[in-house]
Design an enzyme around this catalytic site. Structure first.
Site: not given
Ligand code: ATP
Ligand code: MG
Length: 736
Positions: A35-36, A220-221, A251, A608
């Site tokens: 997402k981020t 975000d969030e 979350q 995490r």
């Molecule tokens: P949270 O809910 O914990 O905030 P999130 O959904 O925001 O998580 P991110 O932090 O954006 O998730 O991504 C999680 C990890 O996966 C990061 O290290 C990110 O770089 C990696 N990642 C996400 N998408 C890809 C992709 N398409 N290819 C490779 N790595 C990825």
């Molecule tokens: Mg995130």
């Protein structure tokens, strides 16, 4: 220009979200699904594919640290820093608006932000002033009430009138509090948002300006926005802007602070033509970790429902360790950390998570003993430390001598002969004359209304602060020099030198660190709304308190509460203190919905971990000065048992996990007894699988042991009392 590189490292769904037309969209997805990452790439995409200037974008992140990270990542992606873009937390952005438009917002130019300590002190001061009974209206509860009202967007005048005297009193206090804040130019955190929202509503021209400026807003969030934050977002986006929100209902962990999951459900009603995108592939964690997280969160009802998967393999099972007390738990964690370090993992890639701040102390002591550097997010934060707050209070006085909060804090720190009586007189004069304490002090000095000794002491203090004020206007002095001067003139170093032992030393080190933080403070052109670098620094210190650390760049183990871990990831994670009453916390049993929130918090914790997760609990725990025996948390039981592996103690035999599960349920079945039988605790008459009787706990089954002879400890699963570790020589166990 070819912009396809922005879409390169994304999966199809992510790409869809990133390259969506300029429209309202909602990305709903589980932890670690990117997402981020989508937000960052979307910003880059908007700048390049749509040629939007960074100036026309606003991104709301959860922490200031996340904001900095986001800027860094965008720069990495497109090769340029996104200059002019507004990126920050709700509080940070609201604050920025208020600084830029203080007059329109009805504020004093040099308004001050209060943190929760300052706020509590103000509440107490008001209660003293109005002679309000603090046993009936505990100050903490008053502050809590006020914050809650502000989160809902209500001023004192909006709080419904009530006949019940308690609520009436609360409302009354809120009125007095508002007045005191107004008079002294003080803003608490909730006020930043409330005021920024009102600023927009009452200034149509200004609102129009910002609505036109921000073509696209990103959040975000999103699951953790409260009523006032959401209202502010809606106003800022208006009818002309568009918004991308990303979030995960699983979350949502700030319900206790007024966050509303409903905002996710209402999003599509409040914004036009929302495109909803779901991501389910997880890129962060191993299969086992995800399975554990999925299994746990399934125990919550009313989810929007999604299941995470990964194609990166199963990885290690989750290790579960039962410490016999909190010291043993900490010792175990340290052992594992050292092992990983020796195998080449950086300390910053290891995180220790806990439910409440107080739990960190024992672990910290262990880390100190082992000389392992560590960093705490939240908790004993750098800018929260006593010596730092004192130095900052002097700086605040130098900026604005009429800052009563700062004055009360340091007028007699270090002791300079201004006693409680003198301070009381100052307060009285200030109240009677409707002036600040500073003005009251000047009055006393000029008119000799106090004995010479007291009056001289006050005069001396006024001179010190005046001197500090002068350094602020000397163009050749940097901010670091100013702080050096302030600390010296205040006499803070000799003051702490008098303190015994390491504590004083640490405080002096922290003060030095403050000087270097000030020297290194950069005041960018973007900060034009601050009237001086000092103002910018002081505000930053308050806003950053939860995140900024003196030793940000040193490789160190990361310690934080589960709440502060949101959005972060670490290869090695310890989820500690996973015990009933602690996690889920005792308080969560009383209010509906809170247990589910605790479960989501646990889900945040588990997700995490990238490579390896340890879950630990202690069978007895000394916390807040008393000892408690808690059973392992229900959350452990809710994780599919096949993902969990029990860690064996040093001299222990294998305990099949299947049996452990029965343990939690308090009964051991016959077949398991036979697995155990036969292992005698060396040099004793006790064997695993024996039924024993304890004078207090009653009958139970020996299921584990450590050590030998009379000093050996055995773990007994009592029929009615759950499992306990007991030292044989004390326990007086009778083998049945
Ligand atoms: P949270 O809910 O914990 O905030 P999130 O959904 O925001 O998580 P991110 O932090 O954006 O998730 O991504 C999680 C990890 O996966 C990061 O290290 C990110 O770089 C990696 N990642 C996400 N998408 C890809 C992709 N398409 N290819 C490779 N790595 C990825
Ligand atoms: Mg995130």
């Amino acid at each position: 220009m070819d912009v396809s590189f922005i879409l390169d490292a994304l999966n199809d769904k992510q790409r869809e979200a990133v390259a969506a037309p300029l429209q309202n969209s909602l990305v709903l997805a589980g932890a670690g699904s990117g997402k981020t990452r989508v937000l960052v790439h979307r910003i880059a995409w908007l700048m390049h594919a749509y040629e939007l200037s960074p100036y026309s974008l606003m991104a709301v992140t959860f922490t200031n640290k996340a904001a900095r990270e986001m800027q860094g990542r965008i720069e990495q992606l497109v090769g340029l820093p996104p200059q002019g873009m507004w990126v920050g937390t709700f509080h940070g952005l609201a604050h920025r608006l208020l600084r830029a438009h203080w007059r329109d917002a009805g504020l004093k130019e040099n308004f001050q932000i209060m943190d929760s300590d300052d706020q509590l002190r103000l509440v107490k001061r008001i209660m003293r002033e109005f002679n309000i009974d603090d046993t009936r209206w505990p100050p903490k509860q008053v502050a809590w009430f006020i914050n809650g009202q502000k989160d809902e967007g209500r001023r004192a005048a909006h709080v419904p009138d009530s006949h019940d005297p308690f609520s009436k009193g609360m409302r009354e206090l809120y009125y007095h509090y508002e007045e005191a804040c107004e008079r002294n130019g003080l803003l608490d955190f909730g006020e930043l948002l409330l005021r920024a929202h009102e600023l927009m509503l009452t200034n149509p021209a200004l609102l129009k300006h910002y609505q036109q400026r921000f073509v696209h807003v990103l959040v975000d969030e999103f699951q953790d926005t409260n009523t006032i934050q959401y209202a502010w977002l809606r106003v800022m986006v208006g009818d002309t802007g568009t918004i991308t929100a990303v979030g995960d209902d699983d979350q949502s962990i700030y319900g206790w602070r007024g966050a509303k999951i409903e905002n996710i459900q209402n999003f599509s009603k409040h914004f036009n033509d929302v495109a909803t995108i779901r991501l389910e592939q997880n890129y962060r964690s191993t299969g086992q970790i995800l399975k554990a997280a999925n299994g746990l969160i399934q125990n919550n009802d009313d989810r929007l429902g999604k299941e995470l998967w990964t194609d990166s393999g199963d990885g290690d099972p989750i290790s579960l360790y039962a410490g016999f007390n909190e010291q043993d738990e900490a010792r175990f964690i340290l052992e594992i950390i050292k092992k990983w370090r020796d195998d080449g993992t950086a300390l910053k890639d290891m995180a220790i998570l806990y439910r409440s701040n107080a739990q960190s102390r024992v672990i910290e002591e262990c880390l100190v003993r082992e000389q392992l550097p560590y960093r705490i997010y939240g908790g004993h934060r750098f800018y929260d430390r006593l010596e730092i707050k004192n130095a900052l209070a002097y700086a605040r006085l130098a900026v604005d001598p009429n800052d009563d909060g700062a004055m009360e804090r340091v007028i007699n720190v270090p002791p300079r002969g201004i006693g409680e009586r003198s301070i009381g007189t100052l307060r009285e004069i200030a109240r009677d004359q409707g002036c600040s304490m500073w003005q009251a002090a000047e009055h006393i000095v000029q008119h000799g209304v106090m004995p010479a000794r007291a009056s001289n002491a006050i005069k001396n203090f006024l001179q010190i602060i005046d001197g500090m004020g002068n350094t602020l206007i000397q163009p050749d002095l940097g901010l670091g020099d100013v702080f050096e001067h302030i600390i010296q003139e205040a006499g803070l170093i000799p003051h702490h030198e008098k303190e015994k032992g390491e504590k004083g030393e640490a405080r002096i080190e922290n003060l030095k660190e403050l000087v270097s933080a000030a020297s290194g403070f950069s005041w960018s052109e973007d900060d034009e709304e601050f009237s001086s670098p000092m103002m910018a620094f002081l505000d930053q210190a308050v806003l950053d308190a939860g995140e900024a650390q003196a030793d940000e760049y040193q490789d160190s183990v990361q310690l934080m509460t589960l709440h502060s871990a949101k959005g972060l990831e670490f290869p090695l994670v310890f989820l500690t203190g996973v015990e009933e009453n602690l996690f889920p916390s005792k308080m969560s049993f009383e209010e509906p919905g809170r247990l589910e929130e605790e479960r989501r918090l646990c889900y945040v914790g588990i997700t995490r971990a990238m490579e390896k997760l340890y879950i630990t609990y202690a069978e007895s725990r000394r916390l807040h000065g008393s000892e408690s025996f808690n059973s392992p948390s229900r959350f452990i039981r809710e994780i599919p048992q096949e993902c969990i592996e029990e860690v064996r103690l040093r001299s222990q035999v294998a305990r099949p996990v299947s049996m452990q599960r029965h343990n939690y349920q308090g009964t051991l079945q016959k077949q398991n007894q036979s697995i155990l039988h036969g292992y005698q605790v060396p040099e004793t008459n006790v064997s695993m699988g024996d039924r024993v009787k304890h004078p207090v706990f009653g009958e139970g089954l020996v299921i584990n042991y450590e050590g030998q002879g009379p000093q050996a400890r055995v773990q007994v699963n009592f029929d009615t009392e759950g499992t306990k570790w007991l030292v044989l020589s004390f326990a007086k166990l009778e083998v049945l």
